[in-house]
Scaffold this motif. Structure first.
Motif, PDB file in Angstrom:
ATOM      1  N   THR A   1       0.831  -1.205   0.000  1.00  0.00           N
ATOM      2  CA  THR A   1       0.000   0.000   0.000  1.00  0.00           C
ATOM      3  C   THR A   1       0.863   1.252   0.000  1.00  0.00           C
ATOM      4  O   THR A   1       0.574   2.228  -0.715  1.00  0.00           O
ATOM      5  CB  THR A   1      -0.926   0.009   1.230  1.00  0.00           C
ATOM      6  OG1 THR A   1      -1.792  -1.129   1.168  1.00  0.00           O
ATOM      7  CG2 THR A   1      -1.763   1.273   1.281  1.00  0.00           C
ATOM      8  N   LEU A   2       1.925   1.238   0.783  1.00  0.00           N
ATOM      9  CA  LEU A   2       2.839   2.379   0.844  1.00  0.00           C
ATOM     10  C   LEU A   2       3.471   2.646  -0.514  1.00  0.00           C
ATOM     11  O   LEU A   2       3.508   3.800  -0.986  1.00  0.00           O
ATOM     12  CB  LEU A   2       3.924   2.106   1.891  1.00  0.00           C
ATOM     13  CG  LEU A   2       5.038   3.152   2.020  1.00  0.00           C
ATOM     14  CD1 LEU A   2       4.453   4.512   2.354  1.00  0.00           C
ATOM     15  CD2 LEU A   2       6.039   2.725   3.088  1.00  0.00           C
ATOM     16  N   LEU A   3       3.947   1.600  -1.175  1.00  0.00           N
ATOM     17  CA  LEU A   3       4.558   1.762  -2.496  1.00  0.00           C
ATOM     18  C   LEU A   3       3.521   2.254  -3.508  1.00  0.00           C
ATOM     19  O   LEU A   3       3.841   3.083  -4.384  1.00  0.00           O
ATOM     20  CB  LEU A   3       5.161   0.434  -2.958  1.00  0.00           C
ATOM     21  CG  LEU A   3       5.876   0.438  -4.319  1.00  0.00           C
ATOM     22  CD1 LEU A   3       6.988   1.480  -4.347  1.00  0.00           C
ATOM     23  CD2 LEU A   3       6.443  -0.945  -4.624  1.00  0.00           C
ATOM     24  N   ALA A   4       2.289   1.780  -3.387  1.00  0.00           N
ATOM     25  CA  ALA A   4       1.230   2.221  -4.294  1.00  0.00           C
ATOM     26  C   ALA A   4       0.973   3.720  -4.144  1.00  0.00           C
ATOM     27  O   ALA A   4       0.756   4.430  -5.143  1.00  0.00           O
ATOM     28  CB  ALA A   4      -0.045   1.430  -4.018  1.00  0.00           C
ATOM     29  N   TRP A   5       0.997   4.220  -2.904  1.00  0.00           N
ATOM     30  CA  TRP A   5       0.801   5.651  -2.693  1.00  0.00           C
ATOM     31  C   TRP A   5       1.971   6.464  -3.240  1.00  0.00           C
ATOM     32  O   TRP A   5       1.778   7.590  -3.728  1.00  0.00           O
ATOM     33  CB  TRP A   5       0.611   5.950  -1.204  1.00  0.00           C
ATOM     34  CG  TRP A   5      -0.795   5.769  -0.733  1.00  0.00           C
ATOM     35  CD1 TRP A   5      -1.255   4.856   0.167  1.00  0.00           C
ATOM     36  CD2 TRP A   5      -1.943   6.518  -1.141  1.00  0.00           C
ATOM     37  NE1 TRP A   5      -2.608   4.976   0.348  1.00  0.00           N
ATOM     38  CE2 TRP A   5      -3.060   5.998  -0.443  1.00  0.00           C
ATOM     39  CE3 TRP A   5      -2.141   7.568  -2.034  1.00  0.00           C
ATOM     40  CZ2 TRP A   5      -4.356   6.497  -0.601  1.00  0.00           C
ATOM     41  CZ3 TRP A   5      -3.431   8.070  -2.193  1.00  0.00           C
ATOM     42  CH2 TRP A   5      -4.507   7.539  -1.499  1.00  0.00           C
ATOM     43  N   VAL A   6       3.177   5.920  -3.158  1.00  0.00           N
ATOM     44  CA  VAL A   6       4.339   6.601  -3.750  1.00  0.00           C
ATOM     45  C   VAL A   6       4.134   6.756  -5.252  1.00  0.00           C
ATOM     46  O   VAL A   6       4.363   7.833  -5.827  1.00  0.00           O
ATOM     47  CB  VAL A   6       5.632   5.823  -3.446  1.00  0.00           C
ATOM     48  CG1 VAL A   6       6.797   6.402  -4.242  1.00  0.00           C
ATOM     49  CG2 VAL A   6       5.945   5.839  -1.954  1.00  0.00           C
ATOM     50  N   ILE A   7       3.714   5.674  -5.917  1.00  0.00           N
ATOM     51  CA  ILE A   7       3.453   5.719  -7.361  1.00  0.00           C
ATOM     52  C   ILE A   7       2.334   6.697  -7.671  1.00  0.00           C
ATOM     53  O   ILE A   7       2.405   7.466  -8.647  1.00  0.00           O
ATOM     54  CB  ILE A   7       3.103   4.311  -7.883  1.00  0.00           C
ATOM     55  CG1 ILE A   7       4.296   3.372  -7.710  1.00  0.00           C
ATOM     56  CG2 ILE A   7       2.683   4.362  -9.355  1.00  0.00           C
ATOM     57  CD1 ILE A   7       3.982   1.916  -8.016  1.00  0.00           C
TER      58      ILE A   7
END
Length: 446
Positions: free
Chosen positions: A88-94
């Protein structure tokens, strides 16, 4: 034998981080829900593209949830929750990076059936971000299994209610926070940045505050003694886990009562998602509501539901069996779909009360019953497959809701009501099953 602290006493400190994670997850989703449609339009999409983007998360969750649930049975809940939070964290970065991409057209579509839209570079990045969040989005099913690990069956309904309260509070504050932050000169950049920070906090909570929960391993089953049960020291159900063991979809359907519960799960989410897609269109087109009025309505529902799933459910759970709460809650929930058809403002808010009370007592009870039927050994796996059933229903419901409203108008709400009443009809079997299980328990204790 590996000891376990997961008794009823753990519903305080040990479960608080779990409730916080649930709140943070829905808070982030509530933030994105408020402005996602505007981003899609800004980047070249139309209503169809928005519907497809909304269904991307459950589509990929359909794939990832059972895998993560099974892994949580094998490797421990905390590790898989951490993996899910990291996704989820990586998705928000993207998602955040996509806001800085130039709007470069990649594919242009002009169709009488599909409409006119353009797939652009930032729009493609948004699809990738939602897909990544979905494939690692087994946190709900793992969290449900985690809660089942740490609480006794007697307190499980109450604790699932508390988790639902945390979830609904996220839906109350998320849209409000997004509206407040999105009104600044930074536009969508500020709420997305805040959602990213919230996701970081959730990851840190899992990493540092959440104790691990993994099934214990013994050579033989232990039999509970009467005095241990009286003193609250009843042995946790333990079992030996073989390396690389897993449960397949076919094996899940061989577990007693689980296929029936997955069908119920599917139907509930199907009815909900038809409503969640059709009602905003109804509110904007027929009622001529503004985004603020729609946001207030959903916030009222979430706030009422948080109250119902807190003190109200705690009292009802002491007096009535969970199967009874499912039947009564489902009946009340179905009424709200009928009430909103008139468009009368009083009936609309009365429907909101019915929605909050009906769903507020029904859904935690469904979660508790499923966890009991799953047992300790396959808790994570079954919760994962249940999440897949809900994801499949979400995909169908999200795509069908808009189409049904376009073709049939308010009749689509009657279809949603019919689905919920089918759940009520099926739930009478739960009443019978619960009576039989209680009778068996009484005989075994004699």
């Amino acid at each position: 034998m590996e000891t376990d602290s997961g008794t009823s006493s753990t519903d305080g400190k040990a479960l608080f981080p779990l409730y916080t994670i649930t709140f943070i997850g829905t808070l982030g989703f509530g933030i994105i829900l408020t402005f996602l449609v505007f981003l899609v339009t800004e980047y070249g999409g139309n209503a169809l593209v928005y519907g497809i983007l909304a269904s991307t998360y459950p589509a990929f969750q359909l794939i990832g949830a059972p895998i993560l649930g099974r892994w949580s049975d094998l490797y421990g809940r905390k590790k898989i929750l951490l993996l899910s939070q990291a996704g989820t964290l990586l998705a928000w970065v993207i998602f955040l990076v996509a806001l800085f991409f130039p709007v470069i057209p990649l594919i242009e579509v002009r169709s009488d059936l599909l409409g006119i839209f353009t797939v652009t570079l930032p729009l493609l990045a948004l699809f990738f971000a939602r897909a990544l969040d979905g494939i690692t989005g087994g946190n709900v099913s793992v969290a449900n299994a985690y809660l089942a690990d740490l609480t006794s069956e007697e307190e499980r309904n109450k604790n699932y209610g508390r988790m639902s309260v945390a979830s609904n509070l996220g839906y109350v504050f998320g849209p409000a926070l997004a509206g407040l932050l999105g009104a600044t000169v930074y536009g969508e950049l500020l709420p997305v940045s805040v959602a990213l920070v919230i996701s970081i906090i959730g990851t840190l909570i899992v990493l540092f505050l959440l104790p691990d929960s993994k099934p214990c391993e013994i050579e033989e089953y232990s039999e509970s003694t009467g005095i241990r049960k009286v003193l609250g020291q009843e042995q946790k159900e333990c079992y030996k886990i073989e390396a690389g063991s897993k449960i397949t979809f076919g094996e899940v359907f061989k577990l007693e009562y689980i296929p029936f519960m997955l069908i119920v799960y599917f139907l509930i989410f199907l009815g909900f998602n038809i409503y969640y897609t059709a009602f905003p269109v109804f509110a904007v087109v027929a009622l001529e509501w503004s985004p603020a009025e729609l946001g207030v309505y959903f916030s009222v529902i979430s706030a009422l539901m948080a109250f119902v799933q807190g003190p109200v459910l705690a009292k009802l759970a002491k007096r009535y069996r969970e199967s009874i709460l499912v039947v009564v809650g489902g009946f009340i929930l179905g009424l709200q779909f009928i009430l909103i058809i008139s468009g009368n403002i009083f009936l609309l808010y009365l429907a909101a009360v019915f929605f909050a009370f009906g769903n507020g007592i029904m859904w935690p009870s469904i979660l508790s019953i499923l966890s009991k039927f799953a047992g300790k050994k396959y808790q994570g796996s079954v919760q994962g497959f249940a999440m897949s059933a809900s994801s499949l229903a979400s995909i169908i419901g999200l795509l069908a809701g808009g189409l049904l409203y376009t073709q049939l108008g308010v009749i689509s709400f009657l279809i949603a009501a019919a689905i919920i009443y089918l759940v009520v009809f099926l739930s009478f079997r739960l009443v019978k099953i619960e009576k039989e299980r209680l009778a068996e328990t009484a005989v075994a204790e004699i």
